[in-house]
Design a protein around this motif. Structure first.
Motif, PDB file in Angstrom:
ATOM      1  N   ALA A  46       0.826  -1.209   0.000  1.00  7.88           N
ATOM      2  CA  ALA A  46       0.000   0.000   0.000  1.00  7.88           C
ATOM      3  C   ALA A  46       0.862   1.262   0.000  1.00  7.88           C
ATOM      4  O   ALA A  46       0.593   2.213  -0.744  1.00  7.88           O
ATOM      5  N   ALA A  47       1.909   1.273   0.823  1.00  7.26           N
ATOM      6  CA  ALA A  47       2.802   2.427   0.862  1.00  7.26           C
ATOM      7  C   ALA A  47       3.564   2.571  -0.448  1.00  7.26           C
ATOM      8  O   ALA A  47       3.754   3.688  -0.950  1.00  7.26           O
ATOM      9  N   MET A  48       4.012   1.434  -1.009  1.00  2.11           N
ATOM     10  CA  MET A  48       4.721   1.485  -2.285  1.00  2.11           C
ATOM     11  C   MET A  48       3.826   2.056  -3.376  1.00  2.11           C
ATOM     12  O   MET A  48       4.234   2.943  -4.139  1.00  2.11           O
ATOM     13  N   PHE A  49       2.596   1.550  -3.460  1.00  2.00           N
ATOM     14  CA  PHE A  49       1.680   2.065  -4.474  1.00  2.00           C
ATOM     15  C   PHE A  49       1.364   3.537  -4.246  1.00  2.00           C
ATOM     16  O   PHE A  49       1.197   4.310  -5.194  1.00  2.00           O
ATOM     17  N   GLY A  50       1.280   3.940  -2.983  1.00  2.00           N
ATOM     18  CA  GLY A  50       1.043   5.346  -2.692  1.00  2.00           C
ATOM     19  C   GLY A  50       2.155   6.216  -3.260  1.00  2.00           C
ATOM     20  O   GLY A  50       1.900   7.290  -3.813  1.00  2.00           O
ATOM     21  N   CYS A  51       3.392   5.746  -3.141  1.00  5.76           N
ATOM     22  CA  CYS A  51       4.532   6.474  -3.713  1.00  5.76           C
ATOM     23  C   CYS A  51       4.476   6.437  -5.241  1.00  5.76           C
ATOM     24  O   CYS A  51       4.743   7.442  -5.911  1.00  5.76           O
ATOM     25  N   LEU A  52       4.120   5.298  -5.790  1.00  6.42           N
ATOM     26  CA  LEU A  52       4.071   5.163  -7.253  1.00  6.42           C
ATOM     27  C   LEU A  52       2.909   5.936  -7.869  1.00  6.42           C
ATOM     28  O   LEU A  52       2.875   6.132  -9.086  1.00  6.42           O
ATOM     29  N   ASP A  53       1.970   6.371  -7.059  1.00 10.55           N
ATOM     30  CA  ASP A  53       0.898   7.213  -7.589  1.00 10.55           C
ATOM     31  C   ASP A  53       1.442   8.552  -8.084  1.00 10.55           C
ATOM     32  O   ASP A  53       0.834   9.193  -8.942  1.00 10.55           O
ATOM     33  N   PHE A  54       2.617   8.969  -7.548  1.00 11.91           N
ATOM     34  CA  PHE A  54       3.185  10.249  -8.005  1.00 11.91           C
ATOM     35  C   PHE A  54       4.604  10.129  -8.571  1.00 11.91           C
ATOM     36  O   PHE A  54       4.988  10.899  -9.447  1.00 11.91           O
ATOM     37  N   PRO A  62       6.446   8.017 -10.652  1.00 13.75           N
ATOM     38  CA  PRO A  62       6.745   7.892 -12.091  1.00 13.75           C
ATOM     39  C   PRO A  62       6.429   9.157 -12.877  1.00 13.75           C
ATOM     40  O   PRO A  62       7.161   9.523 -13.797  1.00 13.75           O
ATOM     41  N   GLY A  63       5.349   9.826 -12.514  1.00 15.54           N
ATOM     42  CA  GLY A  63       4.957  11.034 -13.228  1.00 15.54           C
ATOM     43  C   GLY A  63       5.901  12.195 -13.041  1.00 15.54           C
ATOM     44  O   GLY A  63       5.847  13.179 -13.794  1.00 15.54           O
ATOM     45  N   GLN A  64       6.784  12.135 -12.048  1.00 14.03           N
ATOM     46  CA  GLN A  64       7.774  13.177 -11.840  1.00 14.03           C
ATOM     47  C   GLN A  64       8.976  13.014 -12.767  1.00 14.03           C
ATOM     48  O   GLN A  64       9.781  13.935 -12.902  1.00 14.03           O
ATOM     49  N   LEU A  65       9.089  11.847 -13.398  1.00 13.69           N
ATOM     50  CA  LEU A  65      10.214  11.540 -14.278  1.00 13.69           C
ATOM     51  C   LEU A  65       9.842  11.808 -15.733  1.00 13.69           C
ATOM     52  O   LEU A  65       8.654  11.830 -16.079  1.00 13.69           O
ATOM     53  N   PRO A  66      10.816  12.010 -16.603  1.00 11.57           N
ATOM     54  CA  PRO A  66      10.515  12.298 -18.010  1.00 11.57           C
ATOM     55  C   PRO A  66       9.615  11.230 -18.643  1.00 11.57           C
ATOM     56  O   PRO A  66       9.857  10.021 -18.478  1.00 11.57           O
ATOM     57  N   ALA A  67       8.607  11.674 -19.359  1.00 13.33           N
ATOM     58  CA  ALA A  67       7.617  10.750 -19.924  1.00 13.33           C
ATOM     59  C   ALA A  67       8.146  10.015 -21.145  1.00 13.33           C
ATOM     60  O   ALA A  67       7.593   8.971 -21.528  1.00 13.33           O
ATOM     61  N   ASP A  68       9.177  10.537 -21.781  1.00 11.48           N
ATOM     62  CA  ASP A  68       9.658   9.942 -23.023  1.00 11.48           C
ATOM     63  C   ASP A  68      10.857   9.023 -22.830  1.00 11.48           C
ATOM     64  O   ASP A  68      11.519   8.646 -23.797  1.00 11.48           O
ATOM     65  N   GLN A  69      11.142   8.667 -21.574  1.00 10.90           N
ATOM     66  CA  GLN A  69      12.259   7.764 -21.282  1.00 10.90           C
ATOM     67  C   GLN A  69      11.787   6.666 -20.336  1.00 10.90           C
ATOM     68  O   GLN A  69      10.799   6.840 -19.613  1.00 10.90           O
ATOM     69  N   PRO A  70      12.483   5.523 -20.331  1.00 11.17           N
ATOM     70  CA  PRO A  70      12.017   4.397 -19.515  1.00 11.17           C
ATOM     71  C   PRO A  70      12.069   4.692 -18.023  1.00 11.17           C
ATOM     72  O   PRO A  70      12.942   5.425 -17.550  1.00 11.17           O
ATOM     73  N   ARG A  71      11.134   4.079 -17.305  1.00 14.51           N
ATOM     74  CA  ARG A  71      11.074   4.174 -15.849  1.00 14.51           C
ATOM     75  C   ARG A  71      11.226   2.761 -15.290  1.00 14.51           C
ATOM     76  O   ARG A  71      10.450   1.866 -15.627  1.00 14.51           O
ATOM     77  N   TYR A  72      12.194   2.593 -14.435  1.00 12.10           N
ATOM     78  CA  TYR A  72      12.579   1.280 -13.923  1.00 12.10           C
ATOM     79  C   TYR A  72      12.380   1.244 -12.413  1.00 12.10           C
ATOM     80  O   TYR A  72      12.998   2.019 -11.688  1.00 12.10           O
ATOM     81  N   LEU A  73      11.522   0.357 -11.936  1.00 13.24           N
ATOM     82  CA  LEU A  73      11.282   0.193 -10.509  1.00 13.24           C
ATOM     83  C   LEU A  73      12.179  -0.921  -9.990  1.00 13.24           C
ATOM     84  O   LEU A  73      11.970  -2.094 -10.291  1.00 13.24           O
TER      85      LEU A  73
END
Length: 380
Positions: free
Chosen positions: A229-237, A239-250
């Protein structure tokens, strides 16, 4: 020649994306799951079988390889790809997590981290420059910046200080990578966002990384005990803080339902030891949840691990035989269980990519969660 690194998004569904990363050693389909080859091997698997499971890329570990057999030896033997017989892309982590979690720290300052090896007690210094050197010697295709990880339970002041230092180390990592000669001409580098569960700190980290400029961006500091739940809460914002045109790796995620939820939130790449570690300990993943093949109820079960699975293990062997192998401690048991688990994870990625491409991710994710959560507690 194929581009050094090119990320193309083919379709989106909500925040989720599907596409591909083109590199000179091959194309990586996203969302992608990277099996972990910690010490130049995906445990209990041959490289050809890892590829047959559907993996486009694997992960190698800087910390473990620097200690044994050493990056210098791997370089003399032709690099990590030739050494282990894997011709496709390899991502190497920076070693930062293992330095903090496995070794005995003796000193941590702006220069880097001094530590004692967990193998023999020898002293080493891991700095951004040394981490980049090791990854260059290994011949990594995707190099990770060196960062500092602190627990999500730390105070905000501690988290802020670690994030700020990680950003200074990211800049040094970038400079060292770009100064790496021919390797930098053929490889890519990802920065790592830090900031624990704090949206403000994560935003500051993302802004600093973007200003430095990387080929892709990782979300670090999660999957370290904070709970889904805490992880998803963080992921709610995050990924969107990172550039949209480049890969996002968790990094370091995770369980199948973790991956589904993270894809819904815009993540493109994953790695985790879970499918291989679980295979070696008798746990198999199925579409109705994980099962423990050691359980006595499987002793005479004539069915496959997962009736809906098309992997070679499910097509050939029964649960009863796998139960026998695992209970008897036979090496083949670990091999077959691991093979099935890797196929399961790659099949999940195929399903996720297909659902995003057809605009049906919400229905797929809801159906997956309903079935996966339906496993009895006694099976897990």
């Amino acid at each position: 020649m194929t581009s050094r690194f090119q990320f193309t998004i083919h379709a989106t569904d909500g925040k989720a994306r599907t596409g591909e990363v083109a590199m000179r050693r091959g194309t990586i389909r996203t969302p992608a799951f990277m099996p972990v080859g910690t010490a130049a091997t995906v445990k209990a698997m041959k490289p050809a079988d890892v590829r047959a499971s559907g993996a486009d890329i694997i992960l190698g570990n800087t910390y473990h390889l620097m200690l044994r057999p050493t990056a210098e030896r791997v370089a003399r033997l032709g690099g990590l790809h030739a050494f282990m017989g894997w011709e496709r892309p390899i991502l190497t982590d920076s070693g930062g997590y293992q330095v903090m979690s496995l070794s005995e720290l003796t000193k941590r300052d702006e220069t880097g981290v001094e530590f004692k090896s967990h193998l023999d007690g020898t002293r080493h210094l891991m700095s951004p420059e040394r981490s980049m050197e090791i990854q260059r010697l290994l011949g990594s295709d995707i190099v990770m910046a060196f960062d500092e990880l602190v627990p999500t339970t730390s105070t905000k002041d501690v988290q802020a200080a670690a994030m700020a230092r990680s950003m200074r180390w990211a800049k040094r990592s970038r400079e060292a990578f770009l100064g790496g000669g021919a390797h930098a001409d053929n490889a890519a580098q990802f920065g790592i966002q830090q900031g624990a569960l704090d949206e403000e700190l994560r935003g500051q980290s993302a802004a600093a990384l973007t200003e430095i400029g990387f080929d892709g961006y990782a979300i670090g500091g999660l999957a370290v005990g904070e709970g889904q739940a805490a992880m998803f809460g963080c992921l709610d914002f995050a990924p969107g803080q990172l550039p949209a045109d480049q890969p996002r790796y968790l990094m370091g995620v995770g369980k199948p339902d973790d991956i589904v939820g993270a894809v819904e939130r815009g993540v493109d790449m994953f790695d985790c030891v879970l499918p291989t570690r679980s295979g070696r300990t008798g746990q198999a993943f199925t579409r109705t949840g994980p099962i423990n093949i050691r359980n006595a109820k499987f002793a005479e079960d004539r069915g496959p691990i997962d009736p809906e699975c098309g992997c070679p293990v499910c097509a050939t062997w029964e649960r009863a035989y796998l139960h026998h192998l695992v209970r008897a401690g036979e090496i083949l048991g670990a091999m077959l269980m691991t093979e099935h688990n890797l196929y399961f994870y790659q099949a999940l990625m195929i399903d996720l990519r297909g659902a995003i491409a057809t605009g049906t991710l919400n229905a797929f994710a809801s159906g997956f969660r309903a079935r996966y959560a339906g496993a009895k507690e006694s099976d897990a």
